[in-house]
Design a protein around this motif. Structure first.
Motif, mmCIF file in Angstrom:
data_model
loop_
_atom_site.group_PDB
_atom_site.id
_atom_site.type_symbol
_atom_site.label_atom_id
_atom_site.label_comp_id
_atom_site.label_asym_id
_atom_site.label_seq_id
_atom_site.Cartn_x
_atom_site.Cartn_y
_atom_site.Cartn_z
ATOM 1 N N ILE A 10 0.803 -1.135 -0.070
ATOM 2 C CA ILE A 10 0.288 0.030 -0.011
ATOM 3 C C ILE A 10 1.070 1.305 0.029
ATOM 4 C CG2 ILE A 10 -1.580 1.240 1.332
ATOM 5 C CD1 ILE A 10 -2.844 -1.415 2.339
ATOM 6 N N CYS A 22 4.578 -2.866 2.903
ATOM 7 C CA CYS A 22 4.411 -3.975 1.915
ATOM 8 C C CYS A 22 4.348 -5.330 2.983
ATOM 9 C CB CYS A 22 5.646 -4.248 1.330
ATOM 10 S SG CYS A 22 5.580 -3.184 -0.381
ATOM 11 N N LEU A 25 -1.485 -8.427 3.614
ATOM 12 C CA LEU A 25 -2.806 -7.750 3.628
ATOM 13 C C LEU A 25 -3.767 -8.238 4.491
ATOM 14 C CD1 LEU A 25 -3.067 -6.795 -0.006
ATOM 15 C CD2 LEU A 25 -2.125 -5.241 1.906
ATOM 16 N N ALA A 28 -7.917 -6.909 4.699
ATOM 17 C CA ALA A 28 -8.006 -5.632 4.649
ATOM 18 C C ALA A 28 -9.004 -5.041 3.585
ATOM 19 C CB ALA A 28 -6.546 -5.077 4.449
ATOM 20 N N GLN A 41 -3.062 0.371 -3.601
ATOM 21 C CA GLN A 41 -2.707 -0.957 -3.169
ATOM 22 C C GLN A 41 -2.563 -1.938 -4.394
ATOM 23 O OE1 GLN A 41 -6.063 -3.174 -1.974
ATOM 24 N NE2 GLN A 41 -5.209 -3.566 0.137
ATOM 25 N N ALA A 43 -2.030 -6.128 -4.783
ATOM 26 C CA ALA A 43 -1.995 -7.165 -4.121
ATOM 27 C C ALA A 43 -2.017 -8.489 -5.084
ATOM 28 C CB ALA A 43 -3.109 -7.570 -3.243
#
Length: 57
Positions: A10, A22, A25, A28, A41, A43
């Motif tokens: 993020i 980093c 996550l 989230a 973000q 991912a």
């Protein structure tokens, strides 16, 4: 750097500076808007793809 499902980074961009984080996550979900900032973000997806969410306010 983060790799593998559930991992990501993020980044928050502001006119007076930025920050980056980093790692895992967890649950989230998508980032929410922040005042006077752009939130990015990235991912890792389950199938080796990447998901990128960009939120500005």
């Amino acid at each position: 750097m983060a790799s593998g499902p559930g991992q990501g980074c993020i980044t928050v961009l502001r006119s007076h500076g930025s920050g980056n984080s980093c790692g895992g996550l967890g649950k989230a979900g998508r980032p929410g808007p922040q005042p006077d900032a752009v939130v990015i973000q990235a991912a890792a997806g389950e199938d080796g793809t990447a998901l990128v969410h960009i939120v500005s306010n």
